[in-house]
Write a protein that holds these residues in place. Structure first.
Motif: not given
Length: 579
Positions: A244-268
């Motif tokens: 969650r720390r690696l997927l966000s800058s700064p702070g934390l990504a949301p707690s699971a479950p969540f969707q990767l698709r639809g977020t431009p930063a996570w397209m990779g």
């Protein structure tokens, strides 16, 4: 008093409350069967009444049994309350419950057999109390209930055989029926014990699985690597704090479950999942993924994908596990492994070089005294300059050489940083004030609940800050406010409050290749640079429990290049001299 139990019948130690609830459900099923029998019995009684068969004994007995059966079925709270007060009690009927159910059935069915004579064969009904005893009571008690039923059958057969002159046939029929009751009791008791053992084993396995899941969760939460469990649709089922720390800058990504698709930063990451499904063998070797966040920052990740069922079942795989690592941390770890031995060797070499270097310096000074021509003076000056340069390199290597050192004192960071900045201005002939090239400001220091002190050697902090300021001056625009030094207080989290010392400059942003090698030794973008400046800064920071890093801001921010040092704040009441 409770029923006696044998070793095979007694439950193994204390049972769980779920075991008690399972027993209650079985008990409730038998009560429902008795209630249904009572309804059928009342229907037969009504039919006999309409046909003129109005025997008072039959009516009183049938109504009494039906009333007791329906009352016990409609009022099972006595059993529930007893189990609630002692949920770990043995799973069997109490004597009172056995009398009200099994004892009442035996008495009524035996009386019914005697009252109806040959008009109604009630022998089959005796299987209900025997079966109930076999399932809900110890084996010896179940066999005793079968014996009581068999004795009643034999007694009824004796009476009927005497009256009809068919004693042998009646006794034979009653004996076979009694044998069947014993068989039902034994089989029901054995099957109930087997089911109870299997249920206990299943619950034990479930508890072990639950404990293993909790252990896995604890291990995942403490891992420095990010772990994601993702399905084919890109939905994250599980994510540990590192991920969650690696997927966000700064702070934390949301707690699971969540969707990767639809977020431009996570397209990779989405593309990495799709690639892993199509080419699983290549995915396990790892690939590099670049995340670009909305604030303009970016993060390089190394992504490895694992499938839980191996390569042969990839087409049936619904989920995969992603291992995420920050490439900068991976490279730093690799550098540490490579430099572990080299550091000790370099320190030894530096010690050996100092004596010959001092001899060269003295010999060059003597040669300079005898120099008469301009060429000789130029050569001695070149030797002197290179000796000084080599001396600086030796001092830099010895500064980060391993070895025991005295603990650093606790210093006032604001006072120390301000003194270093003022001295640096004087050294470079810079003015002070609003038009100065260097600006010093603070953020949230007034929110600190205690006096701010950090444990850092002042000379080492000066060396770190001066190195960062020199780099900012060298690559900055030279305009007023081109360099900005900021002290920021961060509130306590898991590891206590932190102080962040940052140096920002308005120079051209660093390239990705330069950023990856910033803190490597002997890496420099200048031809005359030693490449040890930032490496020494990193080693000095880590020696004092601090950390140094670099981040790049969006183009809208003036000071795009920022080096920041994160230092733990000393707790209130700690000694200012002893670490």
């Amino acid at each position: 008093m409770p029923w006696p139990t044998t070793q095979s019948d007694a439950p193994e130690g204390a049972q769980s409350q779920q075991n008690s609830l399972s027993f209650l459900r079985t008990y409730r099923t038998f009560l429902s069967a008795r209630a249904l029998l009572a309804v059928v019995l009342m229907g037969l009684l009504a039919g006999n009444w309409l046909m003129g068969n109005r025997s008072p004994i039959w009516i009183v007995t049938a109504v009494g049994y039906a009333s007791m059966a329906l009352l016990l079925w409609a009022w099972p709270s006595t059993m529930a309350s007893q189990r609630a007060t002692n949920p770990l009690a043995p799973a069997m009927l109490s004597p009172r419950q056995a009398v009200l159910s099994i004892g009442l059935d035996l008495a009524f069915f035996s009386l019914l057999q005697h009252l109806m004579n040959t008009a109604l064969n009630a022998q089959a009904l005796l299987a209900l109390p025997v079966l109930m005893a076999g399932v809900l009571m110890p084996r010896l008690v179940a066999l005793a209930v079968a014996a009581v039923g068999s004795i009643n059958l034999l007694a009824a057969a004796w009476i009927q055989g005497t009256l009809t002159s068919s004693l042998s046939a009646q006794l034979t029929e009653a004996g076979l029926t009694g044998f069947g009751l014993f068989a039902i009791a034994a089989l029901a008791s054995e099957l109930a014990a087997l089911v109870a053992r299997e249920e206990r084993s299943a619950r034990g396995s479930l508890e072990l699985a639950r404990q293993q899941a909790q252990l896995n969760r604890l291990v995942m939460d403490e891992m420095s690597e990010g772990v994601l469990v993702v399905d084919r649709q890109g939905r994250v089922r599980t994510a540990n704090p590192a991920a969650r720390r690696l997927l966000s800058s700064p702070g934390l990504a949301p707690s699971a479950p969540f969707q990767l698709r639809g977020t431009p930063a996570w397209m990779g990451l989405v593309q990495a999942v799709d690639h892993a499904v199509s080419a699983p063998l290549q995915a396990e070797t790892g690939q590099e993924v670049l995340l670009r966040f909305d604030d303009g920052s970016r993060r390089d990740l190394r992504v490895r994908v694992r499938f839980t069922r191996g390569h042969k079942a990839i087409q049936a795989e619904d989920m995969c596990m992603l291992w995420l690592e920050d490439l900068r941390i991976v490279r730093a770890r690799q550098r540490q492994d490579k430099l572990a031995a080299m550091g000790r060797m370099s320190a030894g070499i530096a010690h050996e070089i100092r004596n010959p270097l001092a001899a060269i310096s003295q010999a060059n000074a003597l040669m300079g005294e005898d120099a008469t021509t301009p060429t000789q003076h130029r050569l001695t000056r070149m030797i002197s300059e290179n000796v000084v340069r080599l001396q600086h390199i030796v001092d830099d290597i010895l500064a980060v050489a391993p070895g025991a050192r005295p603990p650093a004192p606790a210093i006032d960071p604001m006072e120390t940083v301000q003194a270093i900045c003022n001295e640096w201005r004087l050294t470079h002939g810079l003015s002070d004030g609003a038009e100065s090239l260097l600006q010093l400001r603070t953020q949230q220091l007034d929110q600190a609940t205690a006096p701010l002190r950090v444990r850092f050697e002042p000379e080492h902090l000066q060396r770190v800050l001066v190195n960062l300021l020199d780099n900012a001056l060298r690559h900055g625009s030279g305009q007023p406010g081109a360099i900005e030094v900021t002290l920021t207080w961060r509130p306590a989290r898991q590891n206590g409050a932190m102080l962040v010392l940052s140096v920002g400059s308005d120079g051209e942003p660093l390239t990705a290749e330069t950023e990856r090698s910033l803190f490597e030794p002997f890496f420099s973008t200048r031809s005359r640079g030693t490449g040890l400046g930032l490496y020494i800064c990193k080693e000095l920071c880590e020696r004092h429990g601090a950390a140094i890093d670099y981040r790049q801001h969006p183009a809208a921010v003036r000071h795009r290049n920022e080096f920041f040092v994160t230092m733990p704040i000393e707790p209130e009441g700690s000694s200012p001299h002893i670490a």
